[in-house]
Design an enzyme around this catalytic site. Structure first.
Site, PDB file in Angstrom:
ATOM      1  N   ASP A  15      65.204  28.437  43.426  1.00 40.77           N
ATOM      2  CA  ASP A  15      64.283  28.348  42.288  1.00 40.77           C
ATOM      3  C   ASP A  15      63.264  29.475  42.284  1.00 40.77           C
ATOM      4  O   ASP A  15      63.119  30.197  41.281  1.00 40.77           O
ATOM      5  CB  ASP A  15      63.553  26.998  42.308  1.00 40.77           C
ATOM      6  CG  ASP A  15      64.434  25.856  41.839  1.00 40.77           C
ATOM      7  OD1 ASP A  15      65.648  25.891  42.114  1.00 40.77           O
ATOM      8  OD2 ASP A  15      63.911  24.927  41.201  1.00 40.77           O
ATOM      9  N   ARG A  94      49.286  20.450  49.821  1.00 39.58           N
ATOM     10  CA  ARG A  94      49.177  21.292  48.627  1.00 39.58           C
ATOM     11  C   ARG A  94      47.826  21.997  48.483  1.00 39.58           C
ATOM     12  O   ARG A  94      47.783  23.191  48.161  1.00 39.58           O
ATOM     13  CB  ARG A  94      49.499  20.472  47.365  1.00 39.58           C
ATOM     14  CG  ARG A  94      50.942  19.970  47.297  1.00 39.58           C
ATOM     15  CD  ARG A  94      51.924  21.028  47.711  1.00 39.58           C
ATOM     16  NE  ARG A  94      53.320  20.639  47.522  1.00 39.58           N
ATOM     17  CZ  ARG A  94      54.264  20.819  48.422  1.00 39.58           C
ATOM     18  NH1 ARG A  94      53.967  21.355  49.590  1.00 39.58           N
ATOM     19  NH2 ARG A  94      55.500  20.475  48.173  1.00 39.58           N
ATOM     20  N   ASP A 123      53.202  17.841  42.127  1.00 37.45           N
ATOM     21  CA  ASP A 123      52.786  19.087  42.775  1.00 37.45           C
ATOM     22  C   ASP A 123      52.189  20.092  41.799  1.00 37.45           C
ATOM     23  O   ASP A 123      51.266  20.840  42.144  1.00 37.45           O
ATOM     24  CB  ASP A 123      53.957  19.719  43.523  1.00 37.45           C
ATOM     25  CG  ASP A 123      54.176  19.088  44.880  1.00 37.45           C
ATOM     26  OD1 ASP A 123      53.281  18.350  45.342  1.00 37.45           O
ATOM     27  OD2 ASP A 123      55.235  19.328  45.489  1.00 37.45           O
ATOM     28  N   SER A 179      66.582  16.541  47.161  1.00 36.65           N
ATOM     29  CA  SER A 179      65.624  17.611  47.445  1.00 36.65           C
ATOM     30  C   SER A 179      64.763  17.208  48.638  1.00 36.65           C
ATOM     31  O   SER A 179      64.554  16.022  48.905  1.00 36.65           O
ATOM     32  CB  SER A 179      64.746  17.902  46.225  1.00 36.65           C
ATOM     33  OG  SER A 179      63.899  16.809  45.954  1.00 36.65           O
TER      34      SER A 179
END
Length: 414
Positions: A15, A94, A123, A179
């Site tokens: 990605d 994050r 996210d 994922s």
């Protein structure tokens, strides 16, 4: 003419590699940034890949120590847990990642930052709220919310075709049908075959923890020292292994917890953006610390203070999950929680065995436990008649409640 410089949060995967090339196509100069927060990654290969795809600069930042000290430790103090089960391993990483991304953008004079977070997940919010809080004038490029991008790349097949056309190296190993996101705190698994909440997780899914059934047949016994609510040392009570730096402590607890299959959960949670999602998490070291901290806190903290602190911990967990680490309200709550931890000091001994953490004992110079007072064999300073007052006060309340309830139930209905 360049449209400007963008700092891309880069993983080296399909990605973000496609996003890198796409941003260049759109006319931007791209700086890639990859954070080392404890994930298994070939950082040398990621650097070479980004450079080969045209990144003007590549930053690979080792954030492991600050991740533990500045983000995981406050979460331990808070007993942070979302919806009673999730220890927030992705959420807490994050703001750590995005803070450094902003620092790089400011230092390099970049007007833009970008990320590869999906438009359906949390996210994107966590990254962007951190960026706006720390770099208010920054512009954010979120490709998975740009129609020209997501209409062009509707799935992995489109990304693979784009990669082949533009010479983007793609791993030849088959992609797992889910994922995964990994860091020092945990590994999370979602999407793909896991989107059916009824389907069981495959046995080969877990990478951080051993199946508890296959764990050793003898426990590992540890002693963890706490000061001001954070661990300062961990010692193995059998072999004498001892760790004292934050990164060493957390890594060692991951090792012991993983060996015994501690910290696996499979849950459905409420995303901030308004949908439920299924996530599978393994958080071995974090689970050990959660249990140990809870024990020493209950041992040393005043009852009424702890009631308030528990409510603050819930609020903190929600703000962390929703991306508000750098908000003024979260800063205030963290300050209050840190204040509550001033007396949370002592040692907890525990056993880690086949998926479980068992508390064995505790001691503290700041304990509020009075052995003589609580003893059934020693009278001490406590007068048993004192209990009569508590009983009478609550008896009046309960009698009145049931009298009124009984009157309401017997009242004729219109």
């Amino acid at each position: 003419m360049s449209k400007g410089t963008v700092v891309l949060a880069y993983s080296g995967g399909l990605d973000t590699s496609c996003i890198l090339v796409w941003l260049k196509e759109e006319g931007y100069d791209v700086i890639t940034y990859l954070a080392d927060i404890g994930q298994e990654e070939d950082f040398v290969a990621a650097r070479k890949k980004a450079e080969s795809l045209g990144a003007t600069k590549v930053f690979i930042e080792d954030l492991r120590a600050e991740f533990v000290e500045e983000f995981i430790w406050p979460s331990v103090q808070a007993s942070a847990i979302y919806e009673d089960r999730y220890l927030l391993g992705t959420s807490v990483a994050r703001p750590c990642i995005a803070r450094r991304q902003v620092q790089i953008a400011r230092r390099e004079g970049a007007q833009y930052v970008s990320h590869g977070a999906t438009g359906k997940g949390n996210d994107q919010i966590r990254f962007e709220l951190t960026c706006y809080a720390l770099y208010p004038e920054v512009k954010i490029i979120a490709p998975w919310r740009i129609p020209e991008f997501y209409n062009r790349f509707r799935g992995r097949k489109d990304l693979m075709e784009y990669a082949e056309k533009h010479g983007i190296p793609v791993a030849v190993t088959p992609k797992a049908p889910w994922s995964m996101d990994a860091n020092l705190m945990h590994i999370s698994y979602e999407s793909g075959i896991l989107e059916n909440p009824k389907s069981h997780a495959p046995s080969d899914l877990y990478l951080m923890t051993k199946n508890p059934e296959d764990a050793p047949n003898s426990p590992d016994m540890l002693e963890i020292h706490f000061r001001r609510g954070v661990p300062t040392q961990v010692t193995h009570l059998k072999d004498g292994t001892s760790k004292s730096t934050p990164l060493e402590i957390f890594s060692y607890l991951n090792q012991i917890g993983g060996k015994h299959g501690v910290g696996r959960i499979d849950i459905v949670e409420n995303r901030f953006i308004g949908m439920k999602s299924r996530g599978i998490y393994e958080t071995p070291g974090g689970t050990i610390l959660y249990q140990a901290h809870l024990d020493v806190e209950a041992f040393t903290m005043d009852r009424e203070v702890r009631r308030i602190k528990q409510s603050l911990g819930i609020k903190f967990s929600e703000m962390l999950y929703n991306g508000f680490w750098f908000s003024p309200e979260c800063e205030f709550v963290r300050y209050c929680i840190a204040k509550s931890q001033e007396s949370v000091e002592g040692r907890v001994q525990l056993s880690v065995f086949k998926g479980q953490v068992y508390i064995l004992g505790r001691e503290s110079p700041k304990s509020l436990y009075n052995e003589e007072l609580v003893s059934m064999d020693v009278q001490g300073d406590y007068d048993p008649c004192d209990a009569s007052g508590f009983i009478k006060i609550n008896a009046v309340r309960l009698r009145e409640h049931h009298r009124l309830q009984g009157a309401a139930d017997s009242k004729p209905q219109d």
